[in-house]
Motif scaffolding. Sequence first.
Motif, PDB file in Angstrom:
ATOM      1  N   ASP A   1      -0.104   4.501  -4.149  1.00  0.00           N
ATOM      2  CA  ASP A   1       1.179   4.752  -3.001  1.00  0.00           C
ATOM      3  C   ASP A   1      -0.163   5.861  -1.434  1.00  0.00           C
ATOM      4  O   ASP A   1      -0.765   6.042  -2.766  1.00  0.00           O
ATOM      5  CB  ASP A   1       2.142   5.779  -4.422  1.00  0.00           C
ATOM      6  CG  ASP A   1       2.713   6.806  -3.218  1.00  0.00           C
ATOM      7  OD1 ASP A   1       3.094   6.515  -2.053  1.00  0.00           O
ATOM      8  OD2 ASP A   1       3.890   7.402  -4.787  1.00  0.00           O
ATOM      9  N   ASP A   2       0.701   5.763  -0.814  1.00  0.00           N
ATOM     10  CA  ASP A   2      -0.406   5.749   0.049  1.00  0.00           C
ATOM     11  C   ASP A   2      -0.113   7.671   0.576  1.00  0.00           C
ATOM     12  O   ASP A   2      -1.077   8.374   0.824  1.00  0.00           O
ATOM     13  CB  ASP A   2      -0.306   5.468   1.562  1.00  0.00           C
ATOM     14  CG  ASP A   2       1.314   5.492   1.846  1.00  0.00           C
ATOM     15  OD1 ASP A   2       2.530   5.438   1.184  1.00  0.00           O
ATOM     16  OD2 ASP A   2       2.006   5.198   2.775  1.00  0.00           O
ATOM     17  N   LYS A   3       0.833   8.034   0.151  1.00  0.00           N
ATOM     18  CA  LYS A   3       0.495   9.409  -0.607  1.00  0.00           C
ATOM     19  C   LYS A   3       1.752  10.060  -1.354  1.00  0.00           C
ATOM     20  O   LYS A   3       2.701   9.757  -1.859  1.00  0.00           O
ATOM     21  CB  LYS A   3       2.635  10.046   0.476  1.00  0.00           C
ATOM     22  CG  LYS A   3       1.661  10.268   2.090  1.00  0.00           C
ATOM     23  CD  LYS A   3       2.614  10.393   2.905  1.00  0.00           C
ATOM     24  CE  LYS A   3       1.931   9.836   5.121  1.00  0.00           C
ATOM     25  NZ  LYS A   3       2.653   9.856   5.171  1.00  0.00           N
ATOM     26  N   VAL A   4       0.662  10.440  -2.625  1.00  0.00           N
ATOM     27  CA  VAL A   4       1.229  10.829  -3.742  1.00  0.00           C
ATOM     28  C   VAL A   4       1.887  12.334  -3.385  1.00  0.00           C
ATOM     29  O   VAL A   4       1.500  13.133  -3.362  1.00  0.00           O
ATOM     30  CB  VAL A   4      -0.109  11.024  -4.683  1.00  0.00           C
ATOM     31  CG1 VAL A   4       0.640  11.584  -6.318  1.00  0.00           C
ATOM     32  CG2 VAL A   4      -0.991   9.158  -5.048  1.00  0.00           C
TER      33      VAL A   4
ATOM     34  N   ASN B   1       9.591   4.895  -8.289  1.00  0.00           N
ATOM     35  CA  ASN B   1      10.281   6.347  -7.572  1.00  0.00           C
ATOM     36  C   ASN B   1       8.835   6.552  -6.339  1.00  0.00           C
ATOM     37  O   ASN B   1       8.379   7.522  -6.693  1.00  0.00           O
ATOM     38  CB  ASN B   1      10.942   7.095  -7.511  1.00  0.00           C
ATOM     39  CG  ASN B   1      12.449   7.049  -8.869  1.00  0.00           C
ATOM     40  OD1 ASN B   1      12.878   6.214  -8.735  1.00  0.00           O
ATOM     41  ND2 ASN B   1      11.686   7.933 -10.050  1.00  0.00           N
ATOM     42  N   ASP B   2       9.170   5.966  -4.698  1.00  0.00           N
ATOM     43  CA  ASP B   2       7.893   6.470  -4.175  1.00  0.00           C
ATOM     44  C   ASP B   2       9.180   7.648  -2.701  1.00  0.00           C
ATOM     45  O   ASP B   2       9.926   7.697  -2.694  1.00  0.00           O
ATOM     46  CB  ASP B   2       7.893   5.222  -2.907  1.00  0.00           C
ATOM     47  CG  ASP B   2       6.783   5.753  -2.464  1.00  0.00           C
ATOM     48  OD1 ASP B   2       6.116   6.223  -2.565  1.00  0.00           O
ATOM     49  OD2 ASP B   2       6.207   4.949  -1.131  1.00  0.00           O
ATOM     50  N   ASP B   3       8.297   8.942  -2.896  1.00  0.00           N
ATOM     51  CA  ASP B   3       8.620   9.438  -2.025  1.00  0.00           C
ATOM     52  C   ASP B   3       7.313  10.473  -1.393  1.00  0.00           C
ATOM     53  O   ASP B   3       6.638  10.558  -1.815  1.00  0.00           O
ATOM     54  CB  ASP B   3       9.303  11.098  -2.563  1.00  0.00           C
ATOM     55  CG  ASP B   3       9.635  11.970  -1.981  1.00  0.00           C
ATOM     56  OD1 ASP B   3       9.942  11.891  -0.276  1.00  0.00           O
ATOM     57  OD2 ASP B   3       9.513  13.364  -2.572  1.00  0.00           O
ATOM     58  N   ASP B   4       7.733   9.908  -0.124  1.00  0.00           N
ATOM     59  CA  ASP B   4       6.354   9.928   0.696  1.00  0.00           C
ATOM     60  C   ASP B   4       7.053  12.166   1.518  1.00  0.00           C
ATOM     61  O   ASP B   4       5.879  12.085   2.278  1.00  0.00           O
ATOM     62  CB  ASP B   4       6.123   9.646   1.731  1.00  0.00           C
ATOM     63  CG  ASP B   4       5.331   7.794   0.966  1.00  0.00           C
ATOM     64  OD1 ASP B   4       5.119   8.213  -0.069  1.00  0.00           O
ATOM     65  OD2 ASP B   4       5.283   6.838   1.084  1.00  0.00           O
ATOM     66  N   ASP B   5       7.807  12.233   1.407  1.00  0.00           N
ATOM     67  CA  ASP B   5       8.028  12.703   2.868  1.00  0.00           C
ATOM     68  C   ASP B   5       8.860  13.998   2.442  1.00  0.00           C
ATOM     69  O   ASP B   5       9.707  15.055   3.027  1.00  0.00           O
ATOM     70  CB  ASP B   5       8.698  12.315   4.498  1.00  0.00           C
ATOM     71  CG  ASP B   5      10.379  11.432   3.468  1.00  0.00           C
ATOM     72  OD1 ASP B   5      10.193  11.791   2.195  1.00  0.00           O
ATOM     73  OD2 ASP B   5      10.812  11.200   4.207  1.00  0.00           O
TER      74      ASP B   5
ATOM     75  N   ALA C   1       1.310  -1.312   0.272  1.00  0.00           N
ATOM     76  CA  ALA C   1      -0.478   0.237   0.291  1.00  0.00           C
ATOM     77  C   ALA C   1       1.150   1.288   0.169  1.00  0.00           C
ATOM     78  O   ALA C   1       0.222   2.218  -0.804  1.00  0.00           O
ATOM     79  CB  ALA C   1      -1.170   0.424   1.375  1.00  0.00           C
ATOM     80  N   ASP C   2       2.421   0.774   0.114  1.00  0.00           N
ATOM     81  CA  ASP C   2       3.522   2.043   0.325  1.00  0.00           C
ATOM     82  C   ASP C   2       3.560   2.960  -0.354  1.00  0.00           C
ATOM     83  O   ASP C   2       3.226   3.621  -1.111  1.00  0.00           O
ATOM     84  CB  ASP C   2       4.154   1.775   1.501  1.00  0.00           C
ATOM     85  CG  ASP C   2       4.937   2.908   1.611  1.00  0.00           C
ATOM     86  OD1 ASP C   2       4.915   4.017   0.951  1.00  0.00           O
ATOM     87  OD2 ASP C   2       6.848   3.021   2.244  1.00  0.00           O
ATOM     88  N   ALA C   3       3.645   1.671  -1.693  1.00  0.00           N
ATOM     89  CA  ALA C   3       3.752   1.586  -2.832  1.00  0.00           C
ATOM     90  C   ALA C   3       3.975   0.379  -3.671  1.00  0.00           C
ATOM     91  O   ALA C   3       5.168  -1.190  -3.066  1.00  0.00           O
ATOM     92  CB  ALA C   3       5.553   2.088  -2.920  1.00  0.00           C
TER      93      ALA C   3
HETATM   94 CA   LIG Z   1       4.627   6.028  -0.396  1.00  0.00          CA
END
Ligand SMILES: [Ca+2]
Length: 277
Positions: free
Chosen positions: A101-104, A216-220, A78-80
């Motif tokens: 992706d939990d935070k787009v 590439n996952d970026d959440d922060d 769910a994160d990526a």
């Molecule tokens: Ca994520």
Amino acid sequence: MRALTYVTGIVLLSVGTTAFAGKVFDGQIKAGSYGEFINCAYPNTVKLDGRLDDLAWTVAPWQLFGAKDATVPADNDADASVKFSVCADENYLYFAAHIADDKVNSNENTKCDVWNDDSVEVYVDMGNEKANAYDINDAQITIGADTVDAKADVKTSAGILGGCVGITQGPTTETIAVGTKTNDGWDSEVAIPWKNAGWSVKLKDGLVIGFNVQYNDDDDKGGRDSKLIWSAQEVAKGEGSWNNPSLFAELRLTNMVLAVSPKGKLTSAWGALKTTR
Ligand SMILES: [Ca+2]
Ligand SMILES: [Ca+2]
Ligand SMILES: [Ca+2]
Ligand SMILES: [Ca+2]
């Protein structure tokens, strides 16, 4: 979210020592071998609007790479995670991705730097030479979440896309990309031309090209947090597709029109796929 994490944990336990968490979903043609090759049916056309409700996408094969199919893993699927498909017509190689992706996150790093924001990357080696460095028919095409709701034309995409490596750089490939926001992330629909300044490919049954997909996952904010990779050999050897096409997996063209049955009803393959999605 807690329930989802629990379920993901069970799935990981159940696969035990299996090296990859990735999955394949056969459609009207077989999906191929996870992390090694995906089958691509032609001639099939989709409407490039970022919505994956085209008939071709409902009957095409899909593959999914998850949070742990990575050189820098994400927390859970769910994160990526990325479920993707391909089809083609005489003008374009079409690529679809349903991205969880939990935070787009977008518009912090743009254009050539978009790989530090949420972005899906498509790699092609149109001659499938598998060289250790990029030649003119190799490209990294980085598609950021800033393509969500963008205008679907070459000029707009050229001003947004990343992949500024090699000779035929991502923004100059004449690729068109458009996305949509979803409940659990975003969808991406992409058209990569078979003919541009770097390559000219004539479709043929059985033709194989080098192909890879990453996320590439970026959440922060700041730099990217995780790096998910479909090519199994790249996960094993370490990240390097951005300058080494020999690490790509493959895409195989199959001459087959994906369609409804003669009776006008969707085939059983579509029914089976629907229940697995
Ligand atoms: Ca994520
Ligand atoms: Ca569409
Ligand atoms: Ca090449
Ligand atoms: Ca993200």
